[in-house]
Each structure stands twice: as C-alpha cells, then as structure tokens.
Design an enzyme around this catalytic site. Sequence first.
Site, PDB file in Angstrom:
ATOM      1  N   ARG A  52       0.825  -1.212   0.000  1.00  0.00           N
ATOM      2  CA  ARG A  52       0.000   0.000   0.000  1.00  0.00           C
ATOM      3  C   ARG A  52       0.860   1.263   0.000  1.00  0.00           C
ATOM      4  O   ARG A  52       0.416   2.311  -0.459  1.00  0.00           O
ATOM      5  CB  ARG A  52      -0.946  -0.016   1.206  1.00  0.00           C
ATOM      6  CG  ARG A  52      -2.107  -0.960   0.967  1.00  0.00           C
ATOM      7  CD  ARG A  52      -3.072  -0.958   2.115  1.00  0.00           C
ATOM      8  NE  ARG A  52      -4.358  -1.484   1.709  1.00  0.00           N
ATOM      9  CZ  ARG A  52      -5.336  -1.785   2.552  1.00  0.00           C
ATOM     10  NH1 ARG A  52      -5.166  -1.613   3.845  1.00  0.00           N
ATOM     11  NH2 ARG A  52      -6.478  -2.260   2.110  1.00  0.00           N
ATOM     12  N   LYS A 212     -19.393 -16.755   3.873  1.00  0.00           N
ATOM     13  CA  LYS A 212     -20.866 -16.716   3.893  1.00  0.00           C
ATOM     14  C   LYS A 212     -21.463 -16.178   2.605  1.00  0.00           C
ATOM     15  O   LYS A 212     -20.975 -15.218   2.039  1.00  0.00           O
ATOM     16  CB  LYS A 212     -21.327 -15.846   5.045  1.00  0.00           C
ATOM     17  CG  LYS A 212     -21.020 -16.441   6.396  1.00  0.00           C
ATOM     18  CD  LYS A 212     -21.789 -15.705   7.479  1.00  0.00           C
ATOM     19  CE  LYS A 212     -21.278 -16.096   8.851  1.00  0.00           C
ATOM     20  NZ  LYS A 212     -20.597 -14.991   9.544  1.00  0.00           N
ATOM     21  N   GLY A 365      -8.317  -7.837  -0.015  1.00  0.00           N
ATOM     22  CA  GLY A 365      -8.639  -8.660   1.144  1.00  0.00           C
ATOM     23  C   GLY A 365      -7.984 -10.024   1.082  1.00  0.00           C
ATOM     24  O   GLY A 365      -6.814 -10.147   0.706  1.00  0.00           O
ATOM     25  N   GLY A 388     -12.825  -4.074   1.317  1.00  0.00           N
ATOM     26  CA  GLY A 388     -14.206  -3.594   1.334  1.00  0.00           C
ATOM     27  C   GLY A 388     -14.506  -2.670   0.160  1.00  0.00           C
ATOM     28  O   GLY A 388     -15.584  -2.726  -0.434  1.00  0.00           O
TER      29      GLY A 388
END
Length: 408
Positions: A52, A212, A365, A388
């Site tokens: 980053r 999920k 992620g 995100g």
Amino acid sequence: MRILVTNYRLAGTTVGMAKKSVLDLDASGKRVLVRCDFNVPLEGSRITDDRRITEALPTIERLRSQGAVVILASHLGRPKGVDPALSLAPVAARLSELLGVTVPLLVDSVGESTKATVLAAKPGDVLLLENVRFHPEEEANDPAFAKKLAELADVYVNDAFGTAHRAHASTEGVAHILPGYAGLLILKEIEHLGQAVGNPKRPFVAIMGGSKVKDKIALIDNLLPKVDSLLIGGGMTYTFLKAQGLEIGKSILDSSSLDYARKLLQEYPDKIHLATDVVASDAFSADANTKVVPVTEIPADQEGLDIGPETAARFADIIENAGTVLWNGPVGVFELKPFQAGTLSVAKAMAVATGKGAITIVGGGDSAAAVEIFGYADQMTHVSTGGGASLEFLEGKVLPGIAALQDA
Ligand code: AMP
C-alpha cells in the site's frame, strides 16, 4: 484525464460520473493534502507488507516533481483515541527510504505546530500527518475537523482506494472544502475493476469464495447477469449444496441464504459451477484428519474446508480459457496448509490465463493476501489494494470518497 466513477447496474447500463484526477492538476507551488491508505499490516513496528506504500509512490512522486509541498494523511488500524502502537512512524520511516528524502511525522496532525511546519515547507517536501483516526472526529466525518485538515493545503488529492468506501473527514469531508482530485492509484483501481465489470473481454469468469453467502449477495446479483461463468468455492459452497438437497455434515451453512441459493440455481443453471468434490475434515485445524470425498458423500461428523482436486482441475480449465477473470474470496481455508490446494490452484490458473492474454483481476482482502503468499501477485493484471472498497465497487455501489471529488 477523466475517470469514470462507475456504477454498473444490474441491467448492464453504465451510470458514471467523470471526475478530475491529478492528471488535470498542475501542483507547482501548491500545498497538496494527499489521503493515502497506509493501513499496512504490522508486527510490532515492522511492516510485513508495504504494497500500500509502494502503490502510493507514483502520485507522491508526480506531485513532488511538479514542485508541490506534499502533505500525506492516512489512518492505521482502529485506534480508540491516541494509541502509540498504531502510530504511522514505521510508515514515515519506510516512505523516507523509498523516496530517498526524510519524511517527518507530524504528531499533532492538525495542531498549530503542524500548520507552522507546513507553512515553512519547501517545494518537493513530503510530510506525513500522524494517524488521523487518533481523532474520533475523523470517522464521524466532523466538518470542523475536515476544515482543520483543509486549512493545511490548497488542494486535496484522494489516493486511498482502500478507504474510498468510507465517508470520513479525510476521505470525504475535506473534498467539500478543497478542490478534490483522484490520485493515480484510485485511477488505476477504477480503470481495472471498471473495465472488468463494464467491458469484459469474454469469456468473463468470476470466482467467488469466502465464508458466507449473505456477505456476497449484492456482489453476486451485480455480477451474475454479466459473467459467462461463476465458479463458487469456499464456505459458500455448502449453502448451495444444501439448497440442492445434499447432506453437508458439519460444513458451514448460511441457512438464511438457502432460498436465495435455490433461486440462483434455478435462474442460472448453466452459469453457476459448484464443487463436485471437497476436502472433508474432522476438525478446523492444521493437524486434522482429512479426506477427499464427492459432494454426495460428505460424512455427517465432518466439514468441507476446501474444494477437491477434481473441482480444482475443472475450475482451472475454465479459468485458463477465459478472456477476463475476476476473483473474490478464497475457495478454501487457505490459512491452514491442508486446505490451501484449491486456492493455490485458482491463483496458478489465473497466472496461466494472464500468460495467454487474459485480464486477471484479484479483489482485495483475503484473495489478494493469498496471491501474495503464494507468490503469484506479479502475474496478475491487477491486485486490488482495497478489500471492502473493491467489494463495494464491484457490487455497483458509489464510493463516497470518489463521489465527493470534482466532476471533470
Ligand atoms: P470472507 O471474509 O467472507 O471473504 O471469508 C474469507 C474466509 O473464508 C477465509 O478466512 C477462509 O478461511 C474462509 N473459508 C474459506 N473456505 C471455507 C470453508 N470451506 N469453510 C469455512 N471457512 C472457509
């Protein structure tokens, strides 16, 4: 140059807004506040992955070479007030090494001494404000705090793609006060992610994993109409298998999404590809007893923690023959060695696809972490720096940190 703040809707139409970027900015003689995402992983004060920081360099170098005073701001972690363990001091040190100039850390970030230092700075100087989240006003998007930040500079550049889905004072509020431009990293992210979903070279293949279904519903809804194939792996697999009436033993089940999974399988029987074999395990641990079983024979007392080799080979074949590949979420518990093979196989197949001319995009992620760990990151067209943020962008949502910038 114009960038599209793309919001690709279900129907496939593009609702976009063109935004100004640093390519439209002559920064000479200006003080420029640059919001970066220096939220890097730390072990003590050691940065374990500086991507980053290196990804922020092109914007910083460009502004410096134009003769700007560059004032960098970022958050790090989730401090509750001032927390020395989450100081940006290690980032200041790494930036100094990479840029070859001393980058001082301004510890009172918006106080009087910072103002004085900024006013005394010379063209080409780079300064770093201490963790903006040491101030609770940052996440509250407090206008008074945004004003204090704005008082340090003449213009604002947002290059923090990883935080662009958050409307905080330094990512959004300040753009209502200073003229705001997108940085080169945001430009690159939007270009790659936007092209993948908006104008994909076909066949367009998406791979989705993670734990999920319910966390990925918005993503699936936005992508399914556009892709040629959706490969489903990870913990999500078992909700889809259960929806087909199979026994899944102790595998993770998202029972609230069973009807949704059933509906998708009916609507898109040819696009959705599920596992046909899995790695069943008697425990969620690295020293568990494991066995590869067909999905029709998952033992009642075991859980599936990775796709099996037959599935991995079938997925690899689809990936290697794609024009565009978009990956979001590991297809197994890649953090534990016995359940790594499926995720490794996806990374390898994507590298092969890149070599054959495909556009290969890894969402941020966990999947980005996986390609880094497995050593395939530099064989991808693009690995997003935002977890995100890339998810929300791919869901078709507007990112507030970009929306607030000046229209071109
Ligand atoms: P997410 O945050 O939803 O993208 O999920 C990522 C997590 O899903 C990773 O930490 C994986 O270990 C986990 N995961 C992948 N496959 C499975 C599985 N079969 N069962 C449980 N968790 C899984």
